[in-house]
Design an enzyme around this catalytic site. Structure first.
Site, short mmCIF file in Angstrom:
data_model
loop_
_atom_site.label_atom_id
_atom_site.label_comp_id
_atom_site.label_asym_id
_atom_site.label_seq_id
_atom_site.Cartn_x
_atom_site.Cartn_y
_atom_site.Cartn_z
N ILE A 171 0.71 -1.31 -0.02
CA ILE A 171 -0.09 -0.13 0.16
C ILE A 171 0.92 1.26 -0.19
CG2 ILE A 171 -1.85 -0.96 1.16
CD1 ILE A 171 -1.00 0.43 3.74
N CYS A 172 0.28 2.34 -0.68
CA CYS A 172 1.05 3.53 -0.75
C CYS A 172 2.56 3.30 -1.07
CB CYS A 172 1.17 4.04 0.69
SG CYS A 172 1.67 5.88 0.99
N LEU A 173 3.49 3.76 -0.33
CA LEU A 173 5.01 3.45 -0.68
C LEU A 173 5.48 2.03 -0.91
CD1 LEU A 173 7.64 5.10 -0.68
CD2 LEU A 173 8.24 3.87 1.26
#
Length: 339
Positions: A291-293
């Site tokens: 998720i995200c990074l």
């Protein structure tokens, strides 16, 4: 609305009548400036945080509540955060010593404040909430985080939406007002921010649960740990961002890999990408969730490229459409790079 004045008392609301009912509306705090790297005149306000100077990347968050969680989100490392909601501080800050069943701070996303500075439109010097133990101003001051109120955050947000995220610098009690072009700015994206926020040794949560997952801590929020362990009943082995998965020095038995959120440029994490590439090539394949990074790191490991967004997606109400079904989800997001 009543001022509780006795009959015949004609004093106006807010006039000194022996009480401090409206003292919280009076301007307080030292004069402060926010310089922006676009060369525009500095924005003026008053301090309600630590009286220091700090520079960072100026970004905005559209959440209406949740500043204790936002300020402790490691994904904001090195950033000067602008809160678009106009009134901040009215419910104070909860107890930092209150822990959950895992020994993690119950009301926060990490053990410390990660923003470099805070910018708001209006700060409430009085707070009221059953869980509050201190004011936002005291919390920021204790953690040496400068903060300014009295800034037109709507105009500032419009500038950021037009020009993109800008480098900025907060100065409290400045000796003189300088041209923004003469200010030295620190670009946090040139640092390995993930190394600053990642834990240094392996920790295990939910020991004894049936499914064992390794979670790379690139700046993981504590609520993710709570969700994976309490809701999905995982035995979660949280490892540093540079943990060598192939060597596996802690001899962790694992069935899946989780790649967390985090701050900064994903290309700053080559050792993490190398471990992900090792996991991708395993046979039989094991599930990997980023998720995200973490999603950006997974993409880099698979051969894709990442780039810096103009102003990023930061807030608790970002719409995202599932292209398979057309369903729209309201999602919390905090990232400045994309695949």
């Amino acid at each position: 609305f009543s001022t509780n004045s006795p009959p015949g008392d004609n004093r106006t609301m807010g006039e000194d009548s022996g009480n401090d009912t409206f003292k919280c509306l009076d301007p307080q705090g030292d004069p402060s400036l926010l310089y922006l790297a676009d060369g525009s005149p500095p924005l003026k306000g008053n301090s309600f945080g630590h009286p220091s100077a700090i520079s960072g990347e100026v970004v905005f968050n559209t959440g209406m509540v949740g500043y204790p969680e936002a300020l402790t989100d490691p994904s904001y490392r090195g950033q000067i955060l602008v809160l678009t909601y106009p009134l901040i501080g009215n419910y104070g800050v909860p107890n930092e010593d209150t822990k959950d069943d895992h020994g993690l701070p119950k009301y926060f996303e990490s053990d410390e404040i990660h923003i470099s500075g805070l910018i708001v439109s209006s700060y409430s010097w009085e707070h009221s909430h059953w869980a509050a133990t201190k004011s936002l101003s005291k919390w920021l001051t204790e953690n040496k985080i400068p903060a300014i109120y009295g800034v037109d955050t709507r105009a500032l947000t419009m500038k950021l939406r037009e020009y993109g995220s800008l480098l900025g610098k907060i100065e409290t009690n400045p000796k003189e007002e300088l041209s923004s072009s003469l200010i030295e700015y620190d670009d946090p994206n040139k640092r390995n921010l993930v190394s600053e926020v990642s834990l240094k040794e392996v920790k295990v949560y939910g020991a004894g649960n049936s499914n064992k997952v390794i979670a790379y801590d690139c700046g993981m929020k504590y609520n993710i740990i709570r969700y994976l362990v309490d809701t999905h009943k995982l035995e979660l082995h949280v490892v540093p961002f540079d943990y060598d998965l192939e060597a596996n020095p802690s001899n962790i038995e694992w069935e899946g890999l989780f790649l967390s959120n985090g701050p900064g440029d994903p290309t700053m994490c080559p050792t993490t990408i190398k471990s992900i590439q090792y996991a991708l090539n395993l046979e039989p394949p094991r599930p990997i969730f980023g998720i995200c990074l973490g999603n950006q790191l997974l993409a880099l490991a698979a051969g894709a490229k990442t780039y810096k967004l103009k102003y990023g997606n930061r807030g608790m109400n970002q719409p995202a459409i599932d292209l398979r079904t057309g369903r729209c989800y309201i999602t919390p997001q905090n990232h400045g790079f994309a695949v």
